[in-house]
Motif scaffolding. Structure first.
Motif, PDB file in Angstrom:
ATOM      1  N   LEU A  27      -8.137   7.761 -11.041  1.00 17.89           N
ATOM      2  CA  LEU A  27      -8.922   7.021 -10.057  1.00 17.89           C
ATOM      3  C   LEU A  27      -8.615   5.527 -10.091  1.00 17.89           C
ATOM      4  O   LEU A  27      -9.185   4.760  -9.321  1.00 17.89           O
ATOM      5  CB  LEU A  27     -10.419   7.234 -10.307  1.00 17.89           C
ATOM      6  CG  LEU A  27     -10.915   8.682 -10.237  1.00 17.89           C
ATOM      7  CD1 LEU A  27     -12.399   8.747 -10.582  1.00 17.89           C
ATOM      8  CD2 LEU A  27     -10.658   9.280  -8.855  1.00 17.89           C
ATOM      9  N   GLY A  28      -7.708   5.135 -10.987  1.00 16.80           N
ATOM     10  CA  GLY A  28      -7.503   3.716 -11.224  1.00 16.80           C
ATOM     11  C   GLY A  28      -6.628   2.996 -10.231  1.00 16.80           C
ATOM     12  O   GLY A  28      -6.759   1.782 -10.061  1.00 16.80           O
ATOM     13  N   SER A  29      -5.719   3.694  -9.566  1.00 15.68           N
ATOM     14  CA  SER A  29      -4.767   2.985  -8.711  1.00 15.68           C
ATOM     15  C   SER A  29      -5.314   2.672  -7.332  1.00 15.68           C
ATOM     16  O   SER A  29      -4.897   1.698  -6.703  1.00 15.68           O
ATOM     17  CB  SER A  29      -3.479   3.812  -8.572  1.00 15.68           C
ATOM     18  OG  SER A  29      -3.759   5.066  -7.979  1.00 15.68           O
ATOM     19  N   GLU A  30      -6.246   3.477  -6.854  1.00 12.57           N
ATOM     20  CA  GLU A  30      -6.699   3.296  -5.470  1.00 12.57           C
ATOM     21  C   GLU A  30      -8.218   3.345  -5.339  1.00 12.57           C
ATOM     22  O   GLU A  30      -8.835   2.461  -4.740  1.00 12.57           O
ATOM     23  CB  GLU A  30      -6.065   4.379  -4.594  1.00 12.57           C
ATOM     24  CG  GLU A  30      -6.227   4.155  -3.100  1.00 12.57           C
ATOM     25  CD  GLU A  30      -5.369   5.113  -2.294  1.00 12.57           C
ATOM     26  OE1 GLU A  30      -5.486   5.104  -1.054  1.00 12.57           O
ATOM     27  OE2 GLU A  30      -4.583   5.871  -2.899  1.00 12.57           O
ATOM     28  N   THR A  31      -8.850   4.365  -5.920  1.00 12.87           N
ATOM     29  CA  THR A  31     -10.284   4.560  -5.718  1.00 12.87           C
ATOM     30  C   THR A  31     -11.105   3.430  -6.300  1.00 12.87           C
ATOM     31  O   THR A  31     -11.953   2.834  -5.621  1.00 12.87           O
ATOM     32  CB  THR A  31     -10.728   5.903  -6.326  1.00 12.87           C
ATOM     33  OG1 THR A  31     -10.014   6.952  -5.693  1.00 12.87           O
ATOM     34  CG2 THR A  31     -12.216   6.107  -6.152  1.00 12.87           C
ATOM     35  N   VAL A  32     -10.893   3.116  -7.576  1.00 18.66           N
ATOM     36  CA  VAL A  32     -11.705   2.088  -8.227  1.00 18.66           C
ATOM     37  C   VAL A  32     -11.471   0.702  -7.627  1.00 18.66           C
ATOM     38  O   VAL A  32     -12.440  -0.022  -7.366  1.00 18.66           O
ATOM     39  CB  VAL A  32     -11.477   2.114  -9.748  1.00 18.66           C
ATOM     40  CG1 VAL A  32     -12.101   0.885 -10.412  1.00 18.66           C
ATOM     41  CG2 VAL A  32     -12.078   3.390 -10.342  1.00 18.66           C
ATOM     42  N   PRO A  33     -10.230   0.277  -7.387  1.00 15.60           N
ATOM     43  CA  PRO A  33     -10.066  -1.033  -6.732  1.00 15.60           C
ATOM     44  C   PRO A  33     -10.792  -1.126  -5.393  1.00 15.60           C
ATOM     45  O   PRO A  33     -11.380  -2.162  -5.070  1.00 15.60           O
ATOM     46  CB  PRO A  33      -8.551  -1.144  -6.555  1.00 15.60           C
ATOM     47  CG  PRO A  33      -7.996  -0.330  -7.677  1.00 15.60           C
ATOM     48  CD  PRO A  33      -8.934   0.835  -7.810  1.00 15.60           C
ATOM     49  N   GLY A  34     -10.779  -0.036  -4.606  1.00 16.38           N
ATOM     50  CA  GLY A  34     -11.501  -0.057  -3.339  1.00 16.38           C
ATOM     51  C   GLY A  34     -13.002  -0.173  -3.529  1.00 16.38           C
ATOM     52  O   GLY A  34     -13.683  -0.892  -2.789  1.00 16.38           O
ATOM     53  N   LEU A  35     -13.530   0.532  -4.543  1.00 16.91           N
ATOM     54  CA  LEU A  35     -14.955   0.429  -4.837  1.00 16.91           C
ATOM     55  C   LEU A  35     -15.341  -0.988  -5.235  1.00 16.91           C
ATOM     56  O   LEU A  35     -16.352  -1.535  -4.760  1.00 16.91           O
ATOM     57  CB  LEU A  35     -15.327   1.398  -5.965  1.00 16.91           C
ATOM     58  CG  LEU A  35     -15.399   2.882  -5.621  1.00 16.91           C
ATOM     59  CD1 LEU A  35     -15.600   3.691  -6.892  1.00 16.91           C
ATOM     60  CD2 LEU A  35     -16.539   3.157  -4.639  1.00 16.91           C
ATOM     61  N   LEU A  36     -14.561  -1.570  -6.122  1.00 21.97           N
ATOM     62  CA  LEU A  36     -14.894  -2.913  -6.592  1.00 21.97           C
ATOM     63  C   LEU A  36     -14.801  -3.931  -5.458  1.00 21.97           C
ATOM     64  O   LEU A  36     -15.626  -4.852  -5.372  1.00 21.97           O
ATOM     65  CB  LEU A  36     -13.961  -3.304  -7.738  1.00 21.97           C
ATOM     66  CG  LEU A  36     -14.054  -2.431  -8.997  1.00 21.97           C
ATOM     67  CD1 LEU A  36     -13.103  -2.948 -10.063  1.00 21.97           C
ATOM     68  CD2 LEU A  36     -15.476  -2.367  -9.525  1.00 21.97           C
ATOM     69  N   ARG A  37     -13.814  -3.764  -4.594  1.00 21.11           N
ATOM     70  CA  ARG A  37     -13.700  -4.679  -3.459  1.00 21.11           C
ATOM     71  C   ARG A  37     -14.936  -4.574  -2.559  1.00 21.11           C
ATOM     72  O   ARG A  37     -15.501  -5.588  -2.141  1.00 21.11           O
ATOM     73  CB  ARG A  37     -12.436  -4.379  -2.661  1.00 21.11           C
ATOM     74  CG  ARG A  37     -12.236  -5.317  -1.466  1.00 21.11           C
ATOM     75  CD  ARG A  37     -10.915  -5.053  -0.756  1.00 21.11           C
ATOM     76  NE  ARG A  37     -10.845  -3.696  -0.229  1.00 21.11           N
ATOM     77  CZ  ARG A  37     -10.004  -2.777  -0.702  1.00 21.11           C
ATOM     78  NH1 ARG A  37      -9.177  -3.070  -1.697  1.00 21.11           N
ATOM     79  NH2 ARG A  37      -9.983  -1.568  -0.174  1.00 21.11           N
TER      80      ARG A  37
END
Length: 328
Positions: free
Chosen positions: A135-145
């Motif tokens: 989940l680190g490459s796409e999902t989590v960065p989108g959530l944090l943004r």
């Protein structure tokens, strides 16, 4: 320690109501810490002023009370910390050594107090957040943004790991929240399902099945599999899906990261059940599994009964609001 005044000193440290040495001895192996902690600020103030009345004024406590506290401290330690010269005092060698330790302890306490207060700040506090590598490459960065659009000052400590390791870190207090799969079911945790992710059968691009778009998992019963190691959530899901399809997978390689498994597949070393990649990888074909239903549930978990700081509360509310829309 220079410049410390009464408002800088926690009330508990200003209090003279510390346990006596015999009382503290009954409390266990930390008895001396319990005995000394409330008196450190009192001692440090007197040591700094070398005058009980001026120190009592700084601390906002009666001079006789402070004098009695100092005498009791010396009695409990069994050493003289001050030499008396009428209304003034001077430190003995033991007092000078004790002053150094007391000031260091008070400084460490102030620093720790500042840190925990900063971490709990509603606008600029910290969230310790764990998540799966996949989940680190796409999902989590989108959530944090998305979250930081409304909470720009909140800081994150990010931890990537497999599910069971993150759960242990939740229990240890190292993490506030984690995204994991499968959704855990333990009595000491609270977990909420957020979304599900389809798994694909990944095969080398020159494999006999590479031209297919869809496949029943039973058709791969004779293949060698590359999987994550036992203990990983995706490994448990892989084993369960293969069992449901009527076979036990023959494992050729075990790894710790999904994209490494994709590389092994591309090298012709086996096939794998994996979630979609963030970026398509050459050398493999990814087939939709029609039976059994090949998905993994993604959920958020936290320790039951833990009191959240305002930043953690805000991020937890944000994650729960993304149910059904967590994954891109």
């Amino acid at each position: 320690m220079q410049g410390r005044n009464r408002k800088d000193i926690p009330e508990r440290l200003r209090s003279a109501a510390a346990p006596t040495a015999p009382e503290a001895a009954e409390l266990g192996p930390d008895s001396w810490a319990l005995t000394l902690a409330p008196r450190l600020a009192q001692f440090a103030a007197v040591a700094r002023h070398e005058h009980v009345t001026r120190a009592a004024h700084e601390l906002g406590m009666p001079q006789p009370t402070l004098s009695r506290a100092l005498v009791r401290l010396e009695q409990d330690l069994g050493v003289a910390l001050f030499a008396r010269h009428g209304r003034t005092l001077s430190l003995t060698p033991a007092g000078r050594a004790f002053r150094t330790a007391a000031e260091r302890a008070l400084t460490d306490l102030e620093r720790a107090t500042d840190e925990v207060r900063a971490d709990a700040d509603p606008a600029a506090g910290k969230v310790a957040f764990g998540f799966l590598h996949t989940l680190g490459s796409e999902t989590v960065p989108g959530l944090l943004r998305g979250f930081r659009a409304d909470h720009p000052g909140i800081r994150f400590q990010l931890v990537q790991n497999y599910g069971e390791a993150m759960i242990e870190r939740l229990r240890a207090g190292d993490l506030d929240l984690c995204l994991t799969s499968p959704v855990p079911d333990y009595p000491d945790l609270v977990a909420r399902r957020l979304d599900e992710q389809k798994l694909r059968l990944v095969v080398p691009d020159d494999h006999r099945l590479a031209g297919r778009k869809r496949i029943r998992l039973a058709e791969a019963a004779g293949e060698l599999f590359v999987t994550l190691e036992p203990g990983y959530g995706l490994r448990r899901i892989t084993d369960a899906l293969c069992t449901e399809a009527g076979f036990t997978p023959r494992i050729a390689f075990e790894g710790e990261e999904a994209e490494t498994l994709r590389g092994l597949v591309a090298a012709g070393l086996g096939v794998a059940l994996l979630p979609p990649p963030a970026v398509p990888r050459p050398g493999v074909a990814e087939l939709t599994v029609t039976a059994p239903r090949a998905v993994r549930e993604i959920g958020v978990a936290w320790l039951d009964g833990r009191v959240d700081t305002p930043p953690v509360t805000a991020f937890k509310k944000f994650l729960l609001s993304r149910r059904g829309a967590l994954l891109p």
